[in-house]
Scaffold this motif. Sequence first.
Motif, short mmCIF file in Angstrom:
data_model
loop_
_atom_site.label_atom_id
_atom_site.label_comp_id
_atom_site.label_asym_id
_atom_site.label_seq_id
_atom_site.Cartn_x
_atom_site.Cartn_y
_atom_site.Cartn_z
N THR B 183 3.24 3.31 0.12
CA THR B 183 3.59 3.25 1.54
C THR B 183 4.10 4.61 2.01
O THR B 183 3.83 5.04 3.13
CB THR B 183 4.65 2.16 1.79
OG1 THR B 183 4.13 0.92 1.33
CG2 THR B 183 5.00 2.04 3.26
N ASN B 186 0.80 6.75 2.21
CA ASN B 186 -0.26 6.14 3.02
C ASN B 186 0.14 5.97 4.48
O ASN B 186 -0.72 5.72 5.32
CB ASN B 186 -0.67 4.79 2.44
CG ASN B 186 -1.51 4.96 1.18
OD1 ASN B 186 -1.78 6.08 0.76
ND2 ASN B 186 -1.90 3.86 0.58
N GLN B 192 -3.53 10.46 4.72
CA GLN B 192 -4.72 9.70 5.13
C GLN B 192 -6.00 10.06 4.37
O GLN B 192 -6.73 9.16 3.94
CB GLN B 192 -4.96 9.82 6.64
CG GLN B 192 -3.86 9.18 7.47
CD GLN B 192 -3.45 7.81 6.97
OE1 GLN B 192 -4.27 6.91 6.82
NE2 GLN B 192 -2.17 7.64 6.67
N ARG B 195 -6.17 8.33 1.08
CA ARG B 195 -5.47 7.05 1.08
C ARG B 195 -6.13 5.99 0.19
O ARG B 195 -5.48 5.32 -0.61
CB ARG B 195 -5.40 6.55 2.52
CG ARG B 195 -4.76 5.21 2.69
CD ARG B 195 -4.59 4.94 4.15
NE ARG B 195 -4.01 3.64 4.38
CZ ARG B 195 -3.66 3.21 5.59
NH1 ARG B 195 -3.84 3.98 6.64
NH2 ARG B 195 -3.15 2.01 5.74
N ASP B 196 -7.45 5.83 0.34
CA ASP B 196 -8.13 4.73 -0.35
C ASP B 196 -8.20 4.97 -1.86
O ASP B 196 -7.92 4.08 -2.66
CB ASP B 196 -9.53 4.55 0.23
CG ASP B 196 -9.44 4.19 1.71
OD1 ASP B 196 -8.69 3.26 2.04
OD2 ASP B 196 -10.09 4.87 2.53
N THR B 199 -4.81 4.51 -3.46
CA THR B 199 -4.43 3.11 -3.63
C THR B 199 -5.11 2.51 -4.85
O THR B 199 -4.46 1.88 -5.69
CB THR B 199 -4.79 2.32 -2.36
OG1 THR B 199 -4.22 2.99 -1.23
CG2 THR B 199 -4.26 0.92 -2.42
N ASN B 235 1.80 -4.22 2.65
CA ASN B 235 1.07 -3.02 3.06
C ASN B 235 0.12 -2.57 1.96
O ASN B 235 -1.04 -2.22 2.22
CB ASN B 235 2.03 -1.84 3.32
CG ASN B 235 2.93 -2.07 4.51
OD1 ASN B 235 2.76 -3.03 5.24
ND2 ASN B 235 3.89 -1.19 4.69
N ASP B 239 -3.90 -2.25 1.97
CA ASP B 239 -4.53 -0.97 1.69
C ASP B 239 -5.56 -1.11 0.57
O ASP B 239 -6.59 -0.44 0.58
CB ASP B 239 -3.47 0.08 1.30
CG ASP B 239 -2.91 0.80 2.52
OD1 ASP B 239 -3.43 0.56 3.63
OD2 ASP B 239 -1.97 1.58 2.37
N ARG B 242 -8.68 -2.61 2.07
CA ARG B 242 -9.32 -1.54 2.82
C ARG B 242 -10.05 -0.59 1.88
O ARG B 242 -11.21 -0.23 2.09
CB ARG B 242 -8.21 -0.79 3.58
CG ARG B 242 -8.66 0.13 4.67
CD ARG B 242 -7.46 0.96 5.14
NE ARG B 242 -7.64 2.31 4.67
CZ ARG B 242 -7.64 3.39 5.47
NH1 ARG B 242 -7.44 3.26 6.74
NH2 ARG B 242 -7.83 4.58 4.96
#
Lengths: 253, 260
Positions: B183, B186, B192, B195-196, B199, B235, B239, B242
């Motif tokens: 968190t 991200n 950003q 981010r993926d 995660t 969150n 994520d 996503r």
Amino acid sequence: MAASSVVSEPVVKAGEAAGSAAAFGTNRLLLLWSTVIGKKIVMAVTGVIMVAFVIAHMLGNLKIFAGPKEINTYSRFLREVGMPELGYGDALWIVRLVLITAVTLHIIAAVTLTRVSWQARPIGYRERKDLETSFAARWMRWGGVILAVFIVFHILHFTLGMVGFQPGQFRELHVYSNVVAGFSVWPVSAFYILAMLALFSHLDHGIWSMLQTLGWSTARNQATLRLASRLIAGVVFAGFVSVPVAVLAGWIQ
Amino acid sequence: MDIKLKIWRQSNTASPGQFKDYQVTGITPDMSFLEMLDVLNEDLTARGEAPVAFEHDCREGICGSCGFLVNGLAHGGRHGTTVCQLSMRFFKDGDSLALEPWRAKAFPVLRDLIVDRSAFDRIIQAGGFISANTGSAPEANSILVPKASAETAFDAAACIGCGACVAACPNASAMLFTAAKLTHLNSLPQGQPQRDQRTLNMVAAMSRELFGSCTNHGECEAVCPKQIPIEFIGNMNRDLVRATFRRRREAIVVAGTQRA
Ligand code: HEM
Ligand code: FES
């Protein structure tokens, strides 16, 4: 320990292209399922499906208070819905297949994740006190096992008429007389009530837990969502339990 | 005041441990919990016995070194408090206190109350950073951070990695720690691009370290000295969804990390 072992391999090595196809395969649903969180999300989504079913089922059951004609017609409607486009019972089978899939995935995920957790603390504490958790949260696993046993019994009982009836007593589509006869055996009613207590407990934690897992529970709305979860669980419990109680009390016969 | 202590003693990871009883005298209410253990250790050293090993550094609740269970509660169970900030005035003369190390497969006991928390380091190494050019400090106004994002990131970055969340979790899960780290980055614009992949990497690292699976008991947030909310776990879960369904993910370049 002998030679050094790589514990945390980089998922993407220097110079490698974006994406983790090598580590996870290309199917995105399998990639999600391969993670502990993904399995938990599957539990939440299958949980939503089952909760929706359970609420609809409970509301359907209440038709018994409107008399034999009402509930027996409803039973036939469930099999005839969608005709003539669908054949007799087809719609019901679609729902059944969705539910069987949901229950199966839910149980596989629950068992897999429970094993992960049990292996994560091989040496237990002499003493560890809980501050925030609830009875319901601690009973998710064993309550779930009671529900699994109940689901099997319930299908053998009111769907197939294979247990809990005198020979010839169970008649398909005669829901009203089947229910009255079935619940007149008090140990059967007692087991149903016990299973519904397990369901209450499972949903009390489960509905909120599902919202938390899916990221909808925040520090601000948590207390409200927990209360809503308990209320829905309570309504489901009261609705289901009213039927065996009414039969045992002689209100419907 | 006099305090009765029952402390887990274990000389190394391989050897078995057991609880031993001790008595400390002459404790004053203005001492901290760790100072009380210092008194015990001076006494033990004077008697030629091995002092009780416990981790500590800042002794003001900011470094995340300290931590063990006091009577079954991580850090003693006071809201937003590390065990180094725990004051002896919260205890009474003659109290019996049992001290036990964090217990998890991922946190092997090194000695007495000290556990190896390098599993946390490896989760961070898997993606708990942003890739940025080094050199002189960037112009502060070139990337604007929305107020709400900054607040969320600050709240998450408060995590000191003490491990109390894992210790208090009935499942020995590291979800709160990993969620705090994710968190933090991200929710910032700087986090950003990766981010993926971050995660996915950190969630995978969490499993590789053999932490347990969360069942939303909330025990972690109850003992967290930095009061990280379990909302951050939600969150992280979002994520992850996503991240799995993204067509393109910017790579996160990680050097291999090894454990001897
Ligand atoms: C049949 C056997 C079942 C087993 C073994 C089982 C087991 C479990 C376990 C271990 C959890 C995880 C606890 C947690 O994460 O908080 C869970 C969650 C849940 N269960 Fe079940 N369960 C069963 C049936 C059901 C049924 C019949 C329903 C619905 C009527 C249901 C609804 C839920 C929901 C909504 C959750 C929350 C998912 C989440 O944590 O995100 N379960 N179950
Ligand atoms: S010693 Fe630094 S947080 Fe306790």
